[in-house]
Design a protein around this motif. Structure first.
Motif, PDB file in Angstrom:
ATOM      1  N   ALA A 211       0.831  -1.209   0.000  1.00  0.00           N
ATOM      2  CA  ALA A 211       0.000   0.000   0.000  1.00  0.00           C
ATOM      3  C   ALA A 211       0.864   1.258   0.000  1.00  0.00           C
ATOM      4  CB  ALA A 211      -0.935  -0.008   1.211  1.00  0.00           C
ATOM      5  N   GLU A 212       1.956   1.231   0.765  1.00  0.00           N
ATOM      6  CA  GLU A 212       2.858   2.377   0.796  1.00  0.00           C
ATOM      7  C   GLU A 212       3.647   2.488  -0.509  1.00  0.00           C
ATOM      8  OE1 GLU A 212       3.156   4.820   2.987  1.00  0.00           O
ATOM      9  OE2 GLU A 212       1.485   3.943   4.126  1.00  0.00           O
ATOM     10  N   GLU A 213       4.143   1.369  -0.989  1.00  0.00           N
ATOM     11  CA  GLU A 213       4.980   1.360  -2.191  1.00  0.00           C
ATOM     12  C   GLU A 213       4.227   1.884  -3.405  1.00  0.00           C
ATOM     13  OE1 GLU A 213       7.257  -1.907  -5.086  1.00  0.00           O
ATOM     14  OE2 GLU A 213       6.517  -2.500  -3.091  1.00  0.00           O
ATOM     15  N   HIS A 214       2.958   1.480  -3.537  1.00  0.00           N
ATOM     16  CA  HIS A 214       2.165   1.866  -4.709  1.00  0.00           C
ATOM     17  C   HIS A 214       1.248   3.058  -4.439  1.00  0.00           C
ATOM     18  CE1 HIS A 214       3.342  -1.603  -7.190  1.00  0.00           C
ATOM     19  NE2 HIS A 214       3.352  -2.285  -6.057  1.00  0.00           N
ATOM     20  N   ARG A 215       1.329   3.606  -3.224  1.00  0.00           N
ATOM     21  CA  ARG A 215       0.498   4.752  -2.831  1.00  0.00           C
ATOM     22  C   ARG A 215      -0.988   4.452  -3.062  1.00  0.00           C
ATOM     23  NH1 ARG A 215       4.064   9.927  -5.108  1.00  0.00           N
ATOM     24  NH2 ARG A 215       5.972   9.401  -3.970  1.00  0.00           N
ATOM     25  N   ALA A 216      -1.397   3.308  -2.552  1.00  0.00           N
ATOM     26  CA  ALA A 216      -2.787   2.874  -2.711  1.00  0.00           C
ATOM     27  C   ALA A 216      -3.744   3.845  -2.036  1.00  0.00           C
ATOM     28  CB  ALA A 216      -2.971   1.469  -2.142  1.00  0.00           C
ATOM     29  N   THR A 217      -4.825   4.144  -2.717  1.00  0.00           N
ATOM     30  CA  THR A 217      -5.876   4.976  -2.134  1.00  0.00           C
ATOM     31  C   THR A 217      -7.023   4.125  -1.599  1.00  0.00           C
ATOM     32  OG1 THR A 217      -6.932   5.212  -4.301  1.00  0.00           O
ATOM     33  CG2 THR A 217      -5.340   6.903  -3.662  1.00  0.00           C
ATOM     34  N   VAL A 218      -7.062   2.857  -2.042  1.00  0.00           N
ATOM     35  CA  VAL A 218      -8.103   1.916  -1.597  1.00  0.00           C
ATOM     36  C   VAL A 218      -7.452   0.559  -1.360  1.00  0.00           C
ATOM     37  CG1 VAL A 218     -10.296   0.791  -2.136  1.00  0.00           C
ATOM     38  CG2 VAL A 218      -9.842   3.090  -3.002  1.00  0.00           C
ATOM     39  N   VAL A 219      -7.809  -0.089  -0.262  1.00  0.00           N
ATOM     40  CA  VAL A 219      -7.404  -1.472  -0.005  1.00  0.00           C
ATOM     41  C   VAL A 219      -8.673  -2.286   0.183  1.00  0.00           C
ATOM     42  CG1 VAL A 219      -6.199  -3.065   1.537  1.00  0.00           C
ATOM     43  CG2 VAL A 219      -5.241  -0.787   1.098  1.00  0.00           C
ATOM     44  N   VAL A 220      -8.799  -3.370  -0.584  1.00  0.00           N
ATOM     45  CA  VAL A 220      -9.943  -4.271  -0.442  1.00  0.00           C
ATOM     46  C   VAL A 220      -9.410  -5.607   0.053  1.00  0.00           C
ATOM     47  CG1 VAL A 220     -11.925  -5.343  -1.550  1.00  0.00           C
ATOM     48  CG2 VAL A 220     -11.126  -3.107  -2.341  1.00  0.00           C
ATOM     49  N   ALA A 221      -9.885  -6.053   1.221  1.00  0.00           N
ATOM     50  CA  ALA A 221      -9.348  -7.256   1.854  1.00  0.00           C
ATOM     51  C   ALA A 221     -10.466  -8.014   2.561  1.00  0.00           C
ATOM     52  CB  ALA A 221      -8.262  -6.868   2.849  1.00  0.00           C
ATOM     53  N   ASN A 222     -10.147  -9.222   3.027  1.00  0.00           N
ATOM     54  CA  ASN A 222     -11.142  -9.955   3.811  1.00  0.00           C
ATOM     55  C   ASN A 222     -11.370  -9.230   5.136  1.00  0.00           C
ATOM     56  OD1 ASN A 222      -9.221 -10.889   5.839  1.00  0.00           O
ATOM     57  ND2 ASN A 222      -8.522 -12.397   4.346  1.00  0.00           N
ATOM     58  N   ARG A 223     -12.399  -9.639   5.855  1.00  0.00           N
ATOM     59  CA  ARG A 223     -12.809  -8.896   7.044  1.00  0.00           C
ATOM     60  C   ARG A 223     -11.693  -8.753   8.061  1.00  0.00           C
ATOM     61  NH1 ARG A 223     -18.175 -10.671  10.205  1.00  0.00           N
ATOM     62  NH2 ARG A 223     -19.029  -9.896   8.222  1.00  0.00           N
ATOM     63  N   ASP A 224     -11.005  -9.854   8.362  1.00  0.00           N
ATOM     64  CA  ASP A 224      -9.962  -9.812   9.388  1.00  0.00           C
ATOM     65  C   ASP A 224      -8.826  -8.889   8.978  1.00  0.00           C
ATOM     66  OD1 ASP A 224      -8.584 -10.883  11.822  1.00  0.00           O
ATOM     67  OD2 ASP A 224      -7.199 -11.643  10.303  1.00  0.00           O
TER      68      ASP A 224
END
Length: 251
Positions: A211-224
């Motif tokens: 997320a830091e490397e690609h400067r992500a503006t959104v992260v979509v992940a499983n609930r945990d």
């Protein structure tokens, strides 16, 4: 149609990066994704695929997965999820490498992403002219016995776009392993003009680094994983359940 909707940002986005596969290091631009889909679709037609024919797509999460799915759809075929009831009636299969034969099945042709004895390279499908026009409507995906139509899948995308799950210009870290949901997230991102980074075997530390490397503006992940990512200014953390739709769902 479904695939046409996914590709609608291509004229505007062109050679901007669209999908980055962390596992392979491959980066596909919007234009390259469209080019491979339409050429592979033509290759499938040359190999005998006809409208309504079923094709098993058994690929791990990655850039090749949506590419294969939309190649089949653009050629007029029906994508069959692996190990579903539709396996036995499929005529073709697209897989990574060594494959398991479907007992009692009708599969006659297998295309693999990696060189494999007894199979044809998927890359061979990319040669020749593109298949210009995909189907307008009809069955598109058979996932676990539920057949989703082209119209249902397109409606699901429009529904998610209206909810602004992903927005134009977003950099989306896809930290999910569920294949139907991953394809849905990539579909949505391509449609609205966002860039997707596909994490491989996502872990908390790995996702934070990516997320830091690609400067992500959104992260979509499983609930945990989503709950453990923590807050970050300028970044939205979404649970993968947000990809569900009242119009169409295999997950």
């Amino acid at each position: 149609m479904w695939t046409e909707l996914v590709l609608r940002s291509v004229p505007e986005q062109g050679d901007r990066p669209a999908v980055t596969d962390v596992r392979t290091g491959e980066v596909l631009t919007f234009a390259a994704f469209e080019r491979r889909v339409t050429h592979a679709a033509a290759g499938l037609r040359r190999r005998g695929l006809r409208s309504g024919d079923r094709v098993v797509v058994d690929l791990p999460p990655g850039a090749a997965l949506p590419l294969a799915v939309h190649s089949v759809a653009w050629a007029g075929g029906v994508v069959v999820c692996p190990n579903s009831e539709g396996d036995a009636t499929a005529r073709m299969m697209i897989t990574q490498g060594k494959w398991s034969h479907v007992e009692g099945g009708e599969i006659r042709q297998v295309f693999t992403m990696e060189p494999t004895e007894g199979a044809s390279p998927f890359s061979d499908l990319l040669r020749g002219q593109p298949w210009e026009f995909g189907p307008i409507s009809g069955p598109a995906v058979d996932c676990g016995g539920r057949v989703l139509s082209d119209n249902e899948l397109a409606s699901a995308l429009r529904d998610m776009a209206a909810r602004e799950v992903v927005r134009e210009g977003d950099v989306v870290l896809a930290a999910i392993t569920d294949r139907p949901r991953l394809v849905r997230l990539i579909d949505l991102s391509l449609m609205v003009g966002a860039k997707v980074i596909i994490a491989h075997d996502p872990t908390l530390i790995g996702c934070r680094v990516l997320a830091e490397e690609h400067r992500a503006t959104v992260v979509v992940a499983n609930r945990d994983l989503a709950r453990r990512m923590g807050l970050h200014p300028g970044r939205r953390i979404l649970e993968e359940a947000v990809l569900s739709s009242r119009h169409a769902s295999c997950a």
